[in-house]
Enzyme design. Structure first.
Site, PDB file in Angstrom:
ATOM      1  CB  THR A   1      14.937   3.197   3.701  1.00  0.00           C
ATOM      2  OG1 THR A   1      15.857   2.125   3.918  1.00  0.00           O
ATOM      3  CG2 THR A   1      13.630   2.860   4.384  1.00  0.00           C
TER       4      THR A   1
ATOM      5  CG  ASP B   1      -1.878   1.109   1.316  1.00  0.00           C
ATOM      6  OD1 ASP B   1      -2.946   0.901   1.905  1.00  0.00           O
ATOM      7  OD2 ASP B   1      -1.577   2.211   0.805  1.00  0.00           O
TER       8      ASP B   1
ATOM      9  CB  CYS C   1      24.501   7.719   8.956  1.00  0.00           C
ATOM     10  SG  CYS C   1      23.813   6.345   8.035  1.00  0.00           S
TER      11      CYS C   1
ATOM     12  CG  ASN D   1      19.646   6.388   4.637  1.00  0.00           C
ATOM     13  OD1 ASN D   1      20.258   7.425   4.900  1.00  0.00           O
ATOM     14  ND2 ASN D   1      19.683   5.313   5.399  1.00  0.00           N
TER      15      ASN D   1
ATOM     16  CB  SER E   1      24.140   1.808  12.426  1.00  0.00           C
ATOM     17  OG  SER E   1      22.806   2.198  12.216  1.00  0.00           O
TER      18      SER E   1
ATOM     19  CG  HIS F   1      20.858   9.981  10.360  1.00  0.00           C
ATOM     20  ND1 HIS F   1      21.196  10.113   9.038  1.00  0.00           N
ATOM     21  CD2 HIS F   1      20.736   8.650  10.586  1.00  0.00           C
ATOM     22  CE1 HIS F   1      21.275   8.907   8.489  1.00  0.00           C
ATOM     23  NE2 HIS F   1      21.001   8.007   9.417  1.00  0.00           N
TER      24      HIS F   1
ATOM     25  CD  GLU G   1      26.895   4.078   6.245  1.00  0.00           C
ATOM     26  OE1 GLU G   1      26.871   2.890   6.633  1.00  0.00           O
ATOM     27  OE2 GLU G   1      26.131   4.956   6.689  1.00  0.00           O
TER      28      GLU G   1
HETATM   29  N1  COA Z   1      -0.491   3.552   5.539  1.00  0.00           N
HETATM   30  C1  COA Z   1       0.178   4.325   6.431  1.00  0.00           C
HETATM   31  N2  COA Z   1       1.148   3.819   7.259  1.00  0.00           N
HETATM   32  C2  COA Z   1       1.456   2.525   7.149  1.00  0.00           C
HETATM   33  C3  COA Z   1       0.804   1.687   6.235  1.00  0.00           C
HETATM   34  C4  COA Z   1      -0.226   2.240   5.405  1.00  0.00           C
HETATM   35  N3  COA Z   1      -0.883   1.510   4.517  1.00  0.00           N
HETATM   36  N4  COA Z   1       1.317   0.444   6.362  1.00  0.00           N
HETATM   37  C5  COA Z   1       2.276   0.521   7.332  1.00  0.00           C
HETATM   38  N5  COA Z   1       2.356   1.771   7.796  1.00  0.00           N
HETATM   39  C6  COA Z   1       3.279   2.298   8.802  1.00  0.00           C
HETATM   40  C7  COA Z   1       3.475   1.393   9.992  1.00  0.00           C
HETATM   41  O1  COA Z   1       2.446   1.539  10.953  1.00  0.00           O
HETATM   42  C8  COA Z   1       4.833   1.884  10.505  1.00  0.00           C
HETATM   43  O2  COA Z   1       4.662   3.085  11.209  1.00  0.00           O
HETATM   44  P1  COA Z   1       5.227   3.224  12.711  1.00  0.00           P
HETATM   45  O3  COA Z   1       6.700   2.910  12.626  1.00  0.00           O
HETATM   46  O4  COA Z   1       4.954   4.637  13.061  1.00  0.00           O
HETATM   47  O5  COA Z   1       4.511   2.218  13.539  1.00  0.00           O
HETATM   48  C9  COA Z   1       5.569   2.252   9.218  1.00  0.00           C
HETATM   49  O6  COA Z   1       4.558   2.385   8.197  1.00  0.00           O
HETATM   50  C10 COA Z   1       6.555   1.183   8.764  1.00  0.00           C
HETATM   51  O7  COA Z   1       5.925  -0.038   8.782  1.00  0.00           O
HETATM   52  P2  COA Z   1       6.658  -1.353   9.318  1.00  0.00           P
HETATM   53  O8  COA Z   1       5.702  -2.465   9.298  1.00  0.00           O
HETATM   54  O9  COA Z   1       7.381  -1.061  10.602  1.00  0.00           O
HETATM   55  O10 COA Z   1       7.716  -1.499   8.133  1.00  0.00           O
HETATM   56  P3  COA Z   1       8.889  -2.512   7.909  1.00  0.00           P
HETATM   57  O11 COA Z   1       8.809  -3.702   8.788  1.00  0.00           O
HETATM   58  O12 COA Z   1       8.878  -2.752   6.444  1.00  0.00           O
HETATM   59  O13 COA Z   1      10.211  -1.712   8.358  1.00  0.00           O
HETATM   60  C11 COA Z   1      11.922  -0.085   8.461  1.00  0.00           C
HETATM   61  C12 COA Z   1      10.430  -0.330   8.268  1.00  0.00           C
HETATM   62  C13 COA Z   1      12.181   1.389   8.514  1.00  0.00           C
HETATM   63  C14 COA Z   1      12.374  -0.708   9.788  1.00  0.00           C
HETATM   64  C15 COA Z   1      12.681  -0.711   7.271  1.00  0.00           C
HETATM   65  O14 COA Z   1      12.412   0.055   6.132  1.00  0.00           O
HETATM   66  C16 COA Z   1      14.170  -0.811   7.446  1.00  0.00           C
HETATM   67  O15 COA Z   1      14.681  -1.817   7.900  1.00  0.00           O
HETATM   68  N6  COA Z   1      14.941   0.250   7.035  1.00  0.00           N
HETATM   69  C17 COA Z   1      16.367   0.265   7.048  1.00  0.00           C
HETATM   70  C18 COA Z   1      16.967   0.512   8.427  1.00  0.00           C
HETATM   71  C19 COA Z   1      16.765   1.877   8.947  1.00  0.00           C
HETATM   72  O16 COA Z   1      16.512   2.785   8.200  1.00  0.00           O
HETATM   73  N7  COA Z   1      16.931   2.040  10.292  1.00  0.00           N
HETATM   74  C20 COA Z   1      16.733   3.295  10.962  1.00  0.00           C
HETATM   75  C21 COA Z   1      17.739   3.628  12.015  1.00  0.00           C
HETATM   76  S1  COA Z   1      19.360   3.994  11.360  1.00  0.00           S
END
Ligand code: COA
Length: 391
Positions: free
Chosen positions: A156, A33, A115, A280, A312, A237, A83
């Site tokens: 990302t 979605d 980062c 990112n 990280s 960040h 990195e």
């Molecule tokens: N409409 C609106 N929001 C939605 C949605 C929809 N249809 N479906 C999901 N979401 C929201 C979720 O509720 C969640 O929000 P929240 O975090 O506020 O609860 C968000 O979208 C992400 O959903 P989630 O299920 O947590 O996604 P994911 O398991 O695919 O992981 C990351 C998201 C960011 C963890 C993943 O992209 C990732 O691993 N990124 C790389 C690492 C990173 O950037 N780390 C950050 C620290 S350096």
């Protein structure tokens, strides 16, 4: 900080890639979605490098306008933070120094801590300028963020370089002395030398980021930093823009402030525009956030900005900058908007092909296909050497 000790960011420029993948294209491919991308993580599109683009070409493209405006005579140090290094030995900054025709009387070095590296570069640069106020330091943050296809990190990804000129009596932002620091030996995100894509436990890395923010803020207050309510805006960040919302909400709550949507939007709202379009950019991410804030917010003259840098592994720093009178005349808003608008959209198949590209490793002579419309390109590989050229 006394006015005669003012040191900080004198100029700020960024560059990104030739191609862009809109999140609508990724969502159509994997059935996600689009609300999850646009609202849940806060991203609209991600920059995708062409075959002949990398951290060197982006770094040179970001820094060239700075050298064109200020010259390179006073720049005796170039620091390149990344990195996504292209060599285990030679600093990518040396290629950039050469492409920009800088004088040989320069020291050039590469820094790494995920980062966070560019913030270390900025602080080291401030120290050098403190020692000799006539010198300027060019700090470049350049990265390509790459995760495995179909992994949670994939949406990302992104790529960009930010370049900053650090000097005495800066035209944009004075960096204040108190800094809050935090280091913890953890494995929330890393990339072994033999892997082209990063490894990450996404939810763990979010928790680690928030823990680092708490630790860095605590140290910042203990070091005599400003009170939270003194800040006009906060720049975080942004591995994805929604992370800034999560972080700021936690900081507000943990220090007893309202953390409703309007307060969060007021404090960080102007910092996410460029990151939402680029994805990112690792070391460059917080500095794209700062550019976005300076270029899109109402007059910030004299206002303190809170800056939080996280890498990280992990190292984090909370520090502050004060916006300098007259800063608006030195911004590069039109060039930055153009860098984002000129990217050519790719379809999913082309994105996948670019994602899977790897350069030959046989030491032979190989021309790299010309794809970028940017000012510098990786033209060839020969005898395991990378050959860069102005386009
Ligand atoms: N409409 C609106 N929001 C939605 C949605 C929809 N249809 N479906 C999901 N979401 C929201 C979720 O509720 C969640 O929000 P929240 O975090 O506020 O609860 C968000 O979208 C992400 O959903 P989630 O299920 O947590 O996604 P994911 O398991 O695919 O992981 C990351 C998201 C960011 C963890 C993943 O992209 C990732 O691993 N990124 C790389 C690492 C990173 O950037 N780390 C950050 C620290 S350096």
């Amino acid at each position: 900080m006394a006015a005669d000790l003012a040191i900080g960011i004198h100029d700020l420029s960024f560059a990104t890639t030739e191609f862009v993948l809109p999140h609508t294209t990724l969502a159509a491919h994997n059935g996600t979605d689009i609300g999850k991308y646009h609202v849940g993580i806060g991203l609209r599109s991600m920059s995708v490098p062409a075959a002949d683009e990398d951290i060197v070409t982006m770094g040179a493209a970001a820094a060239a306008p700075i050298v064109a405006r200020h010259g390179s005579d006073q720049i005796r140090t170039v620091v390149l933070a990344t990195e996504s290094s292209v060599d285990q030995s030679k600093s990518a900054g040396v290629y950039v120094h050469s492409l920009l025709g800088m004088p040989s009387s320069t020291r050039v070095v590469e820094l790494k801590q995920a980062c966070y590296g560019a913030t270390a570069g900025l602080q080291f640069a401030a120290g050098l300028v403190h020692r000799d106020r006539t010198q300027r330091v060019l700090v470049i943050a350049s990265d390509v963020s790459k995760y495995e296809l179909d992994s949670p990190g994939e949406p990302t990804q992104g790529a960009a370089a930010a370049a900053m000129l650090v000097s005495a009596d800066p035209a944009l932002v004075r960096i204040e002395e108190p800094s809050g620091l935090f280091t913890a030996d953890i494995m929330d995100f890393w990339r072994p030398n033999y892997l082209p894509t990063a490894l990450v436990d996404g939810q763990d890395s979010i928790a680690a980021y928030l823990q680092a923010l708490e630790g860095a803020w605590k140290d910042y207050t203990e070091q005599g930093g400003r009170a939270l309510e003194e800040f006009r805006a906060f720049c975080y960040h942004q591995p994805f823009p929604k992370m800034a919302t999560k972080a700021h909400r936690q900081l507000l709550r943990s220090s007893g402030h309202d953390s409703d949507d309007s307060r969060v939007l007021r404090d960080i709202g102007h910092t996410t525009d460029y990151n939402a379009a680029v994805g990112n950019s690792y070391t460059a991410s917080m500095y794209l956030g700062l550019a976005s804030l300076l270029e899109s917010a109402d007059d910030l003259t004299g206002q303190p900005i809170g800056l939080f840098s996280y890498g990280s592994g992990s190292v984090a720093e909370f520090f502050a900058g004060t916006v300098v009178p007259g800063y608006r005349a030195h911004l590069r808003a039109a060039a930055h908007q153009e860098a984002i608008a000129r990217r050519r959209p790719v379809d999913y198949a082309r994105y996948r092909e670019l994602h899977g590209l790897s350069l030959p490793e046989d030491g032979g002579d190989h021309a790299v296909p010309p794809q970028t419309g940017g000012p510098y390109r990786l033209a060839a590989l020969s005898g395991h050497k990378r050959i860069y050229q102005p386009r």
